[in-house]
Design an enzyme around this catalytic site. Structure first.
Site, PDB file in Angstrom:
ATOM      1  N   HIS A  95       0.464   2.842  -7.932  1.00  0.00           N
ATOM      2  CA  HIS A  95      -0.463   3.958  -7.698  1.00  0.00           C
ATOM      3  C   HIS A  95      -1.751   3.807  -8.520  1.00  0.00           C
ATOM      4  O   HIS A  95      -2.323   4.800  -8.985  1.00  0.00           O
ATOM      5  CB  HIS A  95       0.197   5.299  -8.060  1.00  0.00           C
TER       6      HIS A  95
ATOM      7  N   LEU B 137       0.864  -1.164   0.000  1.00  0.00           N
ATOM      8  CA  LEU B 137       0.000   0.000   0.000  1.00  0.00           C
ATOM      9  C   LEU B 137       0.902   1.217   0.000  1.00  0.00           C
ATOM     10  O   LEU B 137       1.951   1.221   0.655  1.00  0.00           O
ATOM     11  CB  LEU B 137      -0.898   0.020   1.246  1.00  0.00           C
ATOM     12  N   ASP B 138       0.506   2.262  -0.735  1.00  0.00           N
ATOM     13  CA  ASP B 138       1.303   3.483  -0.780  1.00  0.00           C
ATOM     14  C   ASP B 138       1.514   4.023   0.632  1.00  0.00           C
ATOM     15  O   ASP B 138       0.721   3.757   1.544  1.00  0.00           O
ATOM     16  CB  ASP B 138       0.608   4.553  -1.623  1.00  0.00           C
ATOM     17  N   LYS B 139       2.542   4.817   0.798  1.00  0.00           N
ATOM     18  CA  LYS B 139       2.884   5.363   2.112  1.00  0.00           C
ATOM     19  C   LYS B 139       1.712   6.112   2.731  1.00  0.00           C
ATOM     20  O   LYS B 139       1.459   6.000   3.944  1.00  0.00           O
ATOM     21  CB  LYS B 139       4.104   6.285   1.993  1.00  0.00           C
TER      22      LYS B 139
END
Length: 242
Positions: A189, A101-103
């Site tokens: 993303h 998962l993105d930051k």
């Protein structure tokens, strides 16, 4: 059969060097007998104790983490806090996040050491659903729903990159909209790029479900727990039927 030092290291007692030292110091017993050889072979039926406490072997471990924003989905990082850093106690050394998962993205993340299961759940060929709660700037319309259902070109102007069909459910629509989006991939993303391709900016993103595994809403961001037997069974059923 497994080496005694690996057995103890896998269970988070210490590094291989640390557990070798404990073994040689006579702090480890197998079936009531002190064993000083790190190479000694044991199996899951053996009763292994270290410093007087029993160490039960588990081949695989599975944790549900509610990932908070600001933490990276990695096993280690020189500058950033990782999702593995959030797993406390005597954690084993081979845990990893199943997927990324993105930051700045929150929500469901499976932490495990079961590489085979993770690979199957994440493979695009398996078509495992990943559902996200998303807030975006601007009104989301039925045109967006139909576009997502047909697949979105999230590539650059010079290179096309189409997503697989996705399911978009509108919760509310206005100056800021709330939706749920279900995809079966995990491109870089991807969710943000899909909405950007429709002229909308994602302001908040949270994964709520992966296959049959749903985020336990009682877990606060940064909290985790072991999967229940029922959740693990459902997860394997997801894998088999995907």
């Amino acid at each position: 059969m497994i080496r005694l030092d690996k057995y103890l290291a896998d269970m988070g007692i210490g590094t291989r060097q640390e557990v070798k030292r404990r073994i040689r110091q006579g702090k480890v017993t197998v079936d009531g007998t002190v064993v000083r050889s790190p190479e000694y072979k044991v199996d899951e039926e053996c009763t292994v104790c270290c410093d007087g406490g029993r160490v039960c072997y588990e081949a695989f471990e599975y944790y549900m983490l509610n990932k908070p924003a600001g933490v990276v989905s990695a096993t280690e990082d020189r500058t950033e806090k990782t999702v593995i850093d959030l797993i406390g106690g005597q954690r084993r050394k081979d845990l990893f996040p199943a997927g990324r998962l993105d930051k700045d993205t929150e929500g469901l993340l499976l932490i495990t050491n079961d590489g085979a299961l993770a690979h199957r759940l994440l493979s695009p060929k398996k078509h495992v659903d990943k559902m996200y709660y998303v807030r975006v700037k601007g009104a989301v319309t039925e045109e967006d729903v139909h576009a997502m259902a047909e697949g979105i070109n999230i590539g650059s102007s010079a290179l096309e990159e189409w997503t697989k069909p996705a399911v978009l459910d509108i919760i509310s629509s206005g100056r800021e909209s709330a939706v749920r989006l279900t995809i079966q991939e995990g491109k870089y993303h991807q969710v943000k790029r899909m909405f950007l391709a429709r002229g909308k900016e994602v302001t908040y993103l949270k994964r709520e479900r992966m296959g049959a595994l749903a985020l336990d809403e009682s877990l606060q961001p940064g909290e985790y727990r072991r999967l229940t037997e029922e959740e693990l069974k459902d997860l394997y059923e997801t894998d088999r039927h995907a």
